[in-house]
Design a protein around this motif. Structure first.
Motif, PDB file in Angstrom:
ATOM      1  N   UNK A 454       0.836  -1.208   0.000  1.00  0.00           N
ATOM      2  CA  UNK A 454       0.000   0.000   0.000  1.00  0.00           C
ATOM      3  C   UNK A 454       0.867   1.254   0.000  1.00  0.00           C
ATOM      4  N   UNK A 455       1.939   1.266   0.794  1.00  0.00           N
ATOM      5  CA  UNK A 455       2.821   2.435   0.867  1.00  0.00           C
ATOM      6  C   UNK A 455       3.448   2.758  -0.477  1.00  0.00           C
ATOM      7  N   UNK A 456       3.918   1.736  -1.188  1.00  0.00           N
ATOM      8  CA  UNK A 456       4.705   1.961  -2.388  1.00  0.00           C
ATOM      9  C   UNK A 456       3.890   2.015  -3.684  1.00  0.00           C
ATOM     10  N   UNK A 457       2.682   1.440  -3.680  1.00  0.00           N
ATOM     11  CA  UNK A 457       1.963   1.271  -4.929  1.00  0.00           C
ATOM     12  C   UNK A 457       0.672   2.083  -5.085  1.00  0.00           C
ATOM     13  N   UNK A 458       0.063   2.517  -4.001  1.00  0.00           N
ATOM     14  CA  UNK A 458      -1.178   3.294  -4.114  1.00  0.00           C
ATOM     15  C   UNK A 458      -0.795   4.766  -4.302  1.00  0.00           C
ATOM     16  N   UNK A 459      -0.951   5.263  -5.509  1.00  0.00           N
ATOM     17  CA  UNK A 459      -0.351   6.549  -5.865  1.00  0.00           C
ATOM     18  C   UNK A 459      -1.273   7.751  -5.704  1.00  0.00           C
ATOM     19  N   UNK A 460      -2.602   7.570  -5.848  1.00  0.00           N
ATOM     20  CA  UNK A 460      -3.497   8.736  -5.859  1.00  0.00           C
ATOM     21  C   UNK A 460      -3.815   9.245  -4.466  1.00  0.00           C
ATOM     22  N   UNK A 461      -3.441   8.481  -3.441  1.00  0.00           N
ATOM     23  CA  UNK A 461      -3.674   8.892  -2.053  1.00  0.00           C
ATOM     24  C   UNK A 461      -2.326   9.153  -1.405  1.00  0.00           C
ATOM     25  N   UNK A 462      -2.207  10.253  -0.708  1.00  0.00           N
ATOM     26  CA  UNK A 462      -0.940  10.574  -0.027  1.00  0.00           C
ATOM     27  C   UNK A 462      -0.700   9.661   1.153  1.00  0.00           C
TER      28      UNK A 462
END
Length: 462
Positions: A454-462
């Motif tokens: 989640x930290x490295x791959x979910x891009x649209x959420x800070x």
């Protein structure tokens, strides 16, 4: 915490929905106009595709919290304590059966959950789209608990928990979808924190209730279930969702659309996909480290299983403070700082710490330390990742369907992890002592990997 098909008219009647209460199936609406519901909190018209913008009222949030508390108590007391007691009564020494019973029930719900989501999105009734499923799920869940409490053999216990799991899961999913329907971005973290806190506290208090009536196995199931049912049913009665009968149809339900509802486009919605995967892996670790808690405490503290309820309640009550801090800090700070992924990763690291403490624990103080750390972790993760989910739902007019899909990331692990865990604890087992050290360490590894995804791959959420 029923058939494998869509519930029929008799089941609706059992849930308090009669022939004079029209509940139709219609395609989701594309209405653009937003309406205020009669709950006292503002919300979009069911089916609206725009983001909700008006905040939910304090009164509505309070009743939402109480309903979440009830659903968690009814589901988790049997799962974390009651079923283990029944197994000990009917098949002592066969702890692995717990994984098979809980896993089978999860599979049953997985098979029907997208269908329930589609049905919920398209329900037209004076109660709204989600409220009928609060009534229906509660009725089914209570029937399941009664069956388990009276079951003379393990096969019937398993059948009863399929009903219980399906029923309480339907009610819980309806509560989650109501939040997706109504919560604006600025409230997602804090309301997720408050409802998440209720789901953390409820099992602890529920175990205390179960322990108080532990002289009667039947009451161990019935009393928490009745408390949960009352709180769930009161919510839509006191704070009505509002009628959905006037919503116009826009798309037709076909066999193809039903089949496609079990998945989504990874290419079109990459953030939703990566968050789904990270959530899935994290929950594998969580269920590794929670499913066998009753048996774990009994082994490490050299106690009979029936007497473990007091220890579970004590550990849980100490953990309530950690859960409170985790949920509130994670939810409110992630809203304030507008940072979600960082808190997910913090939760994963904390989970590893708790897993190591419990894996090496042979005394009550260390068990408490590990459990408290894990409670803190789970509260932060559940709160913040739920806020992420609400923000990245691909199509809001199909919120019920997508909330069912995201639940796969939790329900599939809850089906397969207990079964795998039942095998893991036998690796290197000596005599009657199962290998809980390996199980808890493996759970920590899975949780860490989930947080990293989640930290490295979910891009649209800070």
């Amino acid at each position: 915490m029923v058939t494998k098909n869509v519930p029929d008219a008799e089941q609706l009647s059992a849930a308090g929905i009669t022939a004079n209460t029209p509940v139709g199936i219609a395609p989701a609406s594309d209405l653009d106009a937003a309406t205020r519901d009669s709950s006292g909190g503002a919300g979009r018209a069911p089916g609206a595709t725009s983001e909700p913008t008006q905040p939910m009222s304090r009164g509505y949030i309070l009743w939402l919290m109480l309903a979440s508390f009830g659903a968690s108590m009814a589901m988790m007391v049997p799962l974390s304590y009651g079923i283990a007691v029944r197994i000990t009564e009917l098949a002592p020494g066969h702890e692995e059966v717990l994984g098979y019973i809980t896993g089978t029930a999860q599979v049953a719900y997985l098979l029907i959950s997208p269908l329930v989501g589609i049905w919920s999105d398209r329900t037209r009734s004076r109660f709204g789209r989600r409220a009928p499923f609060l009534f229906l799920g509660t009725a089914i869940g209570l029937v399941g608990l009664v069956i388990i409490g009276l079951a003379p053999e393990l096969l019937i216990v398993g059948a009863g928990w399929i009903l219980g799991m399906v029923g309480w899961s339907i009610a819980g999913a309806a509560l989650q979808t109501l939040q997706a329907d109504k919560l604006p971005e600025q409230q997602r973290g804090r309301v997720s924190a408050l409802t998440g806190l209720m789901t953390q506290i409820a099992p602890v208090l529920g175990i205390g209730v179960a322990y108080a009536v532990s002289s009667s196995t039947f009451l161990v199931f019935l009393v928490p279930g009745v408390i949960g049912a009352v709180l769930i049913v009161l919510f839509p009665l006191v704070k009505p969702e509002g009628s959905s009968k006037g919503l116009a149809p826009s798309t037709e339900v076909t066999a193809k659309s039903v089949f496609m509802s079990y998945g989504f486009s990874i290419r079109k919605y990459p953030d939703f996909a990566w968050n789904w995967l990270g959530r899935f892996v994290f929950f594998v670790g969580l269920y590794f480290n929670t499913t066998f808690g009753t048996f774990f405490y009994a082994q490490r503290l050299d106690m009979p299983v029936r007497e473990v309820a007091g220890v579970v309640a004590t550990v849980g009550m100490v953990g309530v403070l950690a859960a409170t801090i985790g949920a509130l800090v994670g939810g409110f700070l992630s809203d304030k700082l507008q940072r979600r992924r960082l808190f997910v990763m913090i939760a994963a690291v904390l989970f590893v710490g708790g897993a190591v403490l419990e894996a090496t624990a042979w005394s009550l103080p260390q068990i408490i330390a590990g459990a408290v750390t894990m409670q803190l972790s789970i509260a932060v993760f559940a709160t913040v990742d739920q806020a992420i989910v609400f923000a990245i739902i691909p199509e809001r007019n199909e919120a019920g369907r997508y909330m069912a899909v995201i639940q796969f990331a939790q329900k599939i692990p809850s089906a397969i992890a207990p079964m795998l865990a039942g095998l893991v604890i036998t690796i290197g087992a000596i005599g009657g002592e199962k290998n809980y050290t390996l199980l808890y360490l493996a759970g920590g590894v899975f949780a860490l990997i989930g947080g990293l995804i989640i930290l490295l791959k979910v891009k649209s959420i800070r």
